[in-house]
Design a protein around this motif. Structure first.
Motif, PDB file in Angstrom:
ATOM      1  N   ASN A  37       2.885  -4.217  -8.789  1.00 15.40           N
ATOM      2  CA  ASN A  37       2.944  -5.207  -7.717  1.00 15.40           C
ATOM      3  C   ASN A  37       3.419  -4.594  -6.398  1.00 15.40           C
ATOM      4  O   ASN A  37       4.343  -5.090  -5.775  1.00 15.40           O
ATOM      5  CB  ASN A  37       3.833  -6.391  -8.095  1.00 15.40           C
ATOM      6  CG  ASN A  37       3.243  -7.221  -9.213  1.00 15.40           C
ATOM      7  OD1 ASN A  37       2.161  -6.941  -9.702  1.00 15.40           O
ATOM      8  ND2 ASN A  37       3.951  -8.243  -9.626  1.00 15.40           N
ATOM      9  N   PHE A  38       2.784  -3.520  -5.990  1.00 17.95           N
ATOM     10  CA  PHE A  38       3.076  -2.923  -4.691  1.00 17.95           C
ATOM     11  C   PHE A  38       2.553  -3.864  -3.612  1.00 17.95           C
ATOM     12  O   PHE A  38       1.409  -4.292  -3.674  1.00 17.95           O
ATOM     13  CB  PHE A  38       2.365  -1.571  -4.533  1.00 17.95           C
ATOM     14  CG  PHE A  38       2.801  -0.544  -5.524  1.00 17.95           C
ATOM     15  CD1 PHE A  38       3.831   0.320  -5.218  1.00 17.95           C
ATOM     16  CD2 PHE A  38       2.172  -0.431  -6.747  1.00 17.95           C
ATOM     17  CE1 PHE A  38       4.231   1.282  -6.118  1.00 17.95           C
ATOM     18  CE2 PHE A  38       2.559   0.527  -7.654  1.00 17.95           C
ATOM     19  CZ  PHE A  38       3.600   1.384  -7.341  1.00 17.95           C
ATOM     20  N   VAL A  39       3.375  -4.190  -2.633  1.00  9.11           N
ATOM     21  CA  VAL A  39       2.950  -5.039  -1.519  1.00  9.11           C
ATOM     22  C   VAL A  39       3.127  -4.237  -0.238  1.00  9.11           C
ATOM     23  O   VAL A  39       4.209  -3.729   0.043  1.00  9.11           O
ATOM     24  CB  VAL A  39       3.783  -6.340  -1.446  1.00  9.11           C
ATOM     25  CG1 VAL A  39       3.398  -7.155  -0.227  1.00  9.11           C
ATOM     26  CG2 VAL A  39       3.604  -7.152  -2.718  1.00  9.11           C
ATOM     27  N   TYR A  40       2.048  -4.116   0.527  1.00 11.73           N
ATOM     28  CA  TYR A  40       2.074  -3.374   1.782  1.00 11.73           C
ATOM     29  C   TYR A  40       1.903  -4.330   2.950  1.00 11.73           C
ATOM     30  O   TYR A  40       1.235  -5.359   2.837  1.00 11.73           O
ATOM     31  CB  TYR A  40       0.939  -2.348   1.828  1.00 11.73           C
ATOM     32  CG  TYR A  40       1.122  -1.196   0.879  1.00 11.73           C
ATOM     33  CD1 TYR A  40       1.795  -0.056   1.277  1.00 11.73           C
ATOM     34  CD2 TYR A  40       0.623  -1.247  -0.410  1.00 11.73           C
ATOM     35  CE1 TYR A  40       1.965   1.013   0.416  1.00 11.73           C
ATOM     36  CE2 TYR A  40       0.791  -0.188  -1.283  1.00 11.73           C
ATOM     37  CZ  TYR A  40       1.462   0.938  -0.862  1.00 11.73           C
ATOM     38  OH  TYR A  40       1.628   1.987  -1.714  1.00 11.73           O
ATOM     39  N   LYS A  41       2.490  -3.977   4.073  1.00  7.44           N
ATOM     40  CA  LYS A  41       2.291  -4.708   5.321  1.00  7.44           C
ATOM     41  C   LYS A  41       1.213  -3.972   6.121  1.00  7.44           C
ATOM     42  O   LYS A  41       1.042  -2.767   5.983  1.00  7.44           O
ATOM     43  CB  LYS A  41       3.590  -4.754   6.146  1.00  7.44           C
ATOM     44  CG  LYS A  41       4.732  -5.463   5.467  1.00  7.44           C
ATOM     45  CD  LYS A  41       4.543  -6.959   5.518  1.00  7.44           C
ATOM     46  CE  LYS A  41       5.760  -7.658   4.935  1.00  7.44           C
ATOM     47  NZ  LYS A  41       5.678  -9.086   5.023  1.00  7.44           N
ATOM     48  N   PRO A  50       5.461   1.001   0.539  1.00  9.08           N
ATOM     49  CA  PRO A  50       5.319  -0.364   0.045  1.00  9.08           C
ATOM     50  C   PRO A  50       6.501  -1.214   0.515  1.00  9.08           C
ATOM     51  O   PRO A  50       7.641  -0.744   0.521  1.00  9.08           O
ATOM     52  CB  PRO A  50       5.338  -0.226  -1.478  1.00  9.08           C
ATOM     53  CG  PRO A  50       4.995   1.201  -1.745  1.00  9.08           C
ATOM     54  CD  PRO A  50       5.478   1.980  -0.560  1.00  9.08           C
ATOM     55  N   TYR A  51       6.235  -2.446   0.900  1.00  9.91           N
ATOM     56  CA  TYR A  51       7.292  -3.352   1.348  1.00  9.91           C
ATOM     57  C   TYR A  51       8.103  -3.859   0.145  1.00  9.91           C
ATOM     58  O   TYR A  51       9.307  -3.980   0.204  1.00  9.91           O
ATOM     59  CB  TYR A  51       6.691  -4.523   2.126  1.00  9.91           C
ATOM     60  CG  TYR A  51       7.725  -5.471   2.656  1.00  9.91           C
ATOM     61  CD1 TYR A  51       8.561  -5.091   3.699  1.00  9.91           C
ATOM     62  CD2 TYR A  51       7.883  -6.722   2.101  1.00  9.91           C
ATOM     63  CE1 TYR A  51       9.539  -5.946   4.177  1.00  9.91           C
ATOM     64  CE2 TYR A  51       8.848  -7.592   2.572  1.00  9.91           C
ATOM     65  CZ  TYR A  51       9.679  -7.195   3.606  1.00  9.91           C
ATOM     66  OH  TYR A  51      10.649  -8.036   4.073  1.00  9.91           O
ATOM     67  N   THR A  52       7.413  -4.166  -0.943  1.00  9.49           N
ATOM     68  CA  THR A  52       8.095  -4.530  -2.183  1.00  9.49           C
ATOM     69  C   THR A  52       7.441  -3.805  -3.357  1.00  9.49           C
ATOM     70  O   THR A  52       6.247  -3.500  -3.327  1.00  9.49           O
ATOM     71  CB  THR A  52       8.060  -6.055  -2.469  1.00  9.49           C
ATOM     72  OG1 THR A  52       6.705  -6.468  -2.618  1.00  9.49           O
ATOM     73  CG2 THR A  52       8.741  -6.842  -1.383  1.00  9.49           C
ATOM     74  N   ARG A  54       7.717  -3.963  -7.788  1.00 11.06           N
ATOM     75  CA  ARG A  54       8.314  -4.528  -8.993  1.00 11.06           C
ATOM     76  C   ARG A  54       8.413  -3.425 -10.042  1.00 11.06           C
ATOM     77  O   ARG A  54       7.458  -2.665 -10.251  1.00 11.06           O
ATOM     78  CB  ARG A  54       7.478  -5.679  -9.540  1.00 11.06           C
ATOM     79  CG  ARG A  54       8.209  -6.415 -10.649  1.00 11.06           C
ATOM     80  CD  ARG A  54       7.481  -7.663 -11.040  1.00 11.06           C
ATOM     81  NE  ARG A  54       7.227  -7.569 -12.471  1.00 11.06           N
ATOM     82  CZ  ARG A  54       6.337  -8.272 -13.109  1.00 11.06           C
ATOM     83  NH1 ARG A  54       5.573  -9.108 -12.457  1.00 11.06           N
ATOM     84  NH2 ARG A  54       6.179  -8.136 -14.394  1.00 11.06           N
ATOM     85  N   GLN A  64      12.746  -6.549  -8.559  1.00  9.07           N
ATOM     86  CA  GLN A  64      11.924  -6.312  -7.376  1.00  9.07           C
ATOM     87  C   GLN A  64      12.767  -5.632  -6.307  1.00  9.07           C
ATOM     88  O   GLN A  64      13.882  -6.055  -6.025  1.00  9.07           O
ATOM     89  CB  GLN A  64      11.375  -7.627  -6.825  1.00  9.07           C
ATOM     90  CG  GLN A  64      10.504  -7.429  -5.607  1.00  9.07           C
ATOM     91  CD  GLN A  64       9.801  -8.695  -5.199  1.00  9.07           C
ATOM     92  OE1 GLN A  64       9.205  -9.366  -6.025  1.00  9.07           O
ATOM     93  NE2 GLN A  64       9.874  -9.038  -3.935  1.00  9.07           N
TER      94      GLN A  64
END
Length: 76
Positions: A37-41, A50-52, A54, A64
């Motif tokens: 669950n890599f979250v990028y802006k 990555p912003y977050t 898990r 997280q």
């Protein structure tokens, strides 16, 4: 002369006078099994990192992590 035996946690390096306490400390530490669950802006809005992220451990628990805005260069 007295001899003293110490047991060290493999993860944090804390010394214990008995083996059970060292093993309990090692069991306490969660070790990553899988990153997901890599979250990028978007570029220009957030960091390249990555912003977050898990992290799941081997027991099925997850945590997280959220990017705090500080980058530190680490050398291997």
């Amino acid at each position: 002369m007295k001899e003293k035996v110490l047991y060290y946690c493999e993860f944090c390096g804390t010394a214990y006078s008995n083996k059970k306490d060292a093993l309990d400390c090692e069991a306490y530490h969660k070790t990553p099994k899988k990153l997901k669950n890599f979250v990028y802006k978007p570029k220009g809005v957030g960091p390249a990192w990555p912003y977050t992220i898990r992290v799941d451990d081997r027991k099925g628990h997850s945590c997280q992590y959220v990017y705090n805005g500080h980058e530190e260069t680490l050398s291997d």
